[in-house]
Design a protein around this motif. Structure first.
Motif, PDB file in Angstrom:
ATOM      1  N   THR A  48       0.829  -1.199   0.000  1.00  0.00           N
ATOM      2  CA  THR A  48       0.000   0.000   0.000  1.00  0.00           C
ATOM      3  C   THR A  48       0.866   1.252   0.000  1.00  0.00           C
ATOM      4  OG1 THR A  48      -1.694  -1.191   1.254  1.00  0.00           O
ATOM      5  CG2 THR A  48      -1.881   1.200   1.155  1.00  0.00           C
ATOM      6  N   LEU A  49       0.513   2.205  -0.879  1.00  0.00           N
ATOM      7  CA  LEU A  49       1.196   3.491  -0.954  1.00  0.00           C
ATOM      8  C   LEU A  49       0.198   4.613  -0.716  1.00  0.00           C
ATOM      9  CD1 LEU A  49       3.521   3.102  -4.086  1.00  0.00           C
ATOM     10  CD2 LEU A  49       4.047   2.633  -1.702  1.00  0.00           C
ATOM     11  N   PHE A  50       0.725   5.707  -0.176  1.00  0.00           N
ATOM     12  CA  PHE A  50      -0.072   6.912   0.077  1.00  0.00           C
ATOM     13  C   PHE A  50       0.154   7.902  -1.065  1.00  0.00           C
ATOM     14  CE2 PHE A  50       0.088  11.326   1.566  1.00  0.00           C
ATOM     15  CZ  PHE A  50      -1.184  11.494   2.084  1.00  0.00           C
ATOM     16  N   PHE A  51      -0.920   8.393  -1.666  1.00  0.00           N
ATOM     17  CA  PHE A  51      -0.855   9.407  -2.717  1.00  0.00           C
ATOM     18  C   PHE A  51      -1.555  10.667  -2.200  1.00  0.00           C
ATOM     19  CE2 PHE A  51       0.026   5.614  -4.975  1.00  0.00           C
ATOM     20  CZ  PHE A  51       0.673   5.951  -6.149  1.00  0.00           C
ATOM     21  N   GLY A  52      -0.791  11.761  -2.073  1.00  0.00           N
ATOM     22  CA  GLY A  52      -1.354  12.996  -1.535  1.00  0.00           C
ATOM     23  C   GLY A  52      -1.154  14.189  -2.448  1.00  0.00           C
ATOM     24  N   LYS A 119       8.431   6.047  -7.628  1.00  0.00           N
ATOM     25  CA  LYS A 119       9.203   6.971  -8.455  1.00  0.00           C
ATOM     26  C   LYS A 119       8.333   8.092  -9.041  1.00  0.00           C
ATOM     27  CE  LYS A 119      12.804   3.649  -9.685  1.00  0.00           C
ATOM     28  NZ  LYS A 119      13.561   2.991 -10.764  1.00  0.00           N
ATOM     29  N   LEU A 120       7.022   7.978  -8.864  1.00  0.00           N
ATOM     30  CA  LEU A 120       6.118   9.034  -9.325  1.00  0.00           C
ATOM     31  C   LEU A 120       6.030  10.188  -8.328  1.00  0.00           C
ATOM     32  CD1 LEU A 120       3.204   6.803 -10.673  1.00  0.00           C
ATOM     33  CD2 LEU A 120       4.987   7.941 -11.998  1.00  0.00           C
ATOM     34  N   HIS A 121       6.771  10.086  -7.217  1.00  0.00           N
ATOM     35  CA  HIS A 121       6.773  11.148  -6.204  1.00  0.00           C
ATOM     36  C   HIS A 121       7.240  12.466  -6.816  1.00  0.00           C
ATOM     37  CE1 HIS A 121       7.078  13.021  -2.289  1.00  0.00           C
ATOM     38  NE2 HIS A 121       8.347  13.306  -2.501  1.00  0.00           N
ATOM     39  N   GLN A 122       6.449  13.520  -6.599  1.00  0.00           N
ATOM     40  CA  GLN A 122       6.737  14.871  -7.092  1.00  0.00           C
ATOM     41  C   GLN A 122       6.588  15.002  -8.615  1.00  0.00           C
ATOM     42  OE1 GLN A 122       7.391  17.818  -5.123  1.00  0.00           O
ATOM     43  NE2 GLN A 122       6.451  16.318  -3.760  1.00  0.00           N
ATOM     44  N   THR A 123       6.010  14.000  -9.273  1.00  0.00           N
ATOM     45  CA  THR A 123       5.678  14.152 -10.692  1.00  0.00           C
ATOM     46  C   THR A 123       4.293  14.789 -10.803  1.00  0.00           C
ATOM     47  OG1 THR A 123       4.748  11.919 -10.785  1.00  0.00           O
ATOM     48  CG2 THR A 123       7.078  12.181 -11.391  1.00  0.00           C
ATOM     49  N   LEU A 124       3.967  15.318 -11.963  1.00  0.00           N
ATOM     50  CA  LEU A 124       2.714  16.047 -12.139  1.00  0.00           C
ATOM     51  C   LEU A 124       1.547  15.086 -12.333  1.00  0.00           C
ATOM     52  CD1 LEU A 124       3.736  19.038 -14.445  1.00  0.00           C
ATOM     53  CD2 LEU A 124       3.339  19.049 -11.982  1.00  0.00           C
ATOM     54  N   VAL A 130       2.431  15.427  -7.195  1.00  0.00           N
ATOM     55  CA  VAL A 130       1.793  14.494  -6.258  1.00  0.00           C
ATOM     56  C   VAL A 130       2.825  13.942  -5.274  1.00  0.00           C
ATOM     57  CG1 VAL A 130       2.137  12.477  -7.727  1.00  0.00           C
ATOM     58  CG2 VAL A 130       0.247  12.496  -6.106  1.00  0.00           C
ATOM     59  N   THR A 131       2.369  13.655  -4.054  1.00  0.00           N
ATOM     60  CA  THR A 131       3.214  13.053  -3.027  1.00  0.00           C
ATOM     61  C   THR A 131       2.937  11.557  -2.971  1.00  0.00           C
ATOM     62  OG1 THR A 131       3.190  15.074  -1.698  1.00  0.00           O
ATOM     63  CG2 THR A 131       3.775  13.040  -0.568  1.00  0.00           C
ATOM     64  N   VAL A 132       3.988  10.746  -3.071  1.00  0.00           N
ATOM     65  CA  VAL A 132       3.846   9.284  -3.021  1.00  0.00           C
ATOM     66  C   VAL A 132       4.774   8.755  -1.929  1.00  0.00           C
ATOM     67  CG1 VAL A 132       3.923   7.118  -4.310  1.00  0.00           C
ATOM     68  CG2 VAL A 132       3.391   9.258  -5.509  1.00  0.00           C
TER      69      VAL A 132
END
Length: 265
Positions: A48-52, A119-124, A130-132
């Protein structure tokens, strides 16, 4: 019919009865074997990952194709199990009482998919970075000396004090915020940062505190915050993110110095 003729028939019935019982027991055993799960089967994985930091009008139908498009190139586009939205009807659709809160939890069936999604952390995502993050975080462990001191104070009857040390005085924090407000081109007001945010800023090192205030100003100047319902919570998320990045950088620097000292020794 005589009683002697009835005796063989009764004996025959007694002989058939055990065979029937054996058959029923065998059938029950077969059904029990089918119902039992195989011990060799592997347990199903869940990561599970958090997307904020998502727009408040986001729906699950917006997240799924975005994730699949990014993960398919790595061969794990179909390893997304479930998307759980915070608020609304569970799918991101605003309801009468609750609305989407800007973050979601995504379950992946493989560790590979979770690693690629990190790796999608801070991508648009829909125009916003987005925060991952992983949902499990390491807890801060206090030094043993502090723990012994707290135990000694408790033994003496003194109340245990909270381990929160103010690193930046409140007046200094207010000066930083006032300077940011002055240079924000009217997009930031001092009242936008509530007491909780100001208190948390004071717990950070001075340079990290300044970086967090500058990041808040930067976001206000660049972005439109008219859709943000709770600015205090939104700014708290920015402060926590800056604090985490700063903490990780400090840990890397410490590890590097320790490695250099070990090599020189």
């Amino acid at each position: 019919m005589s009683s002697d003729d009835e005796k063989p028939a009764a004996a025959g019935e007694k002989e058939k009865k055990p065979k029937k019982e054996k058959k029923e027991k065998r059938e029950k055993g077969d059904r029990a074997d089918v119902s039992k799960p195989s011990s060799s089967a592997k347990p199903e994985e869940t990561h599970t990952l958090f997307f904020g930091q998502m727009p408040f009008d986001t729906k699950a139908s917006d997240i799924m194709p975005w994730l699949k498009a990014n993960l398919t190139r790595h061969g794990c586009g179909f390893d997304i199990k479930e998307i759980r939205m915070a608020g609304g009807n569970g799918m991101g659709t605003p309801g009468k009482d609750k609305k989407f809160k800007g973050f979601a939890f995504v379950d992946f069936s493989t560790n590979k998919a979770a690693k690629k999604a990190l790796k999608l952390h801070q991508t648009l995502f829909r125009g916003r970075p987005v925060t991952v993050e992983r949902c499990t975080r390491k807890e801060f462990m206090a030094p043993k000396a502090d723990k012994r001191k707290r135990e000694a104070d408790a033994a003496d009857g003194e109340p245990e004090k909270k381990m929160l040390k103010v690193l930046v005085e409140p007046d200094v924090v207010k000066e930083m915020v006032a300077e940011a407000v002055e240079n924000s081109e009217g997009t930031l007001a001092e009242g936008d940062l509530d007491a909780k945010v100001l208190s948390f800023l004071g717990l950070l090192p001075r340079d990290t505190c300044q970086k967090a205030v500058n990041e808040i100003k930067k976001v206000c100047v660049k972005g439109n915050l008219s859709q943000v319902k709770n600015k205090g919570a939104y700014f708290m998320g920015i402060v926590r993110k800056v604090s985490k990045i700063s903490w990780e950088a400090r840990e890397k620097e410490r590890a590097k110095k320790a490695a250099d000292n070990a090599e020189s020794a």
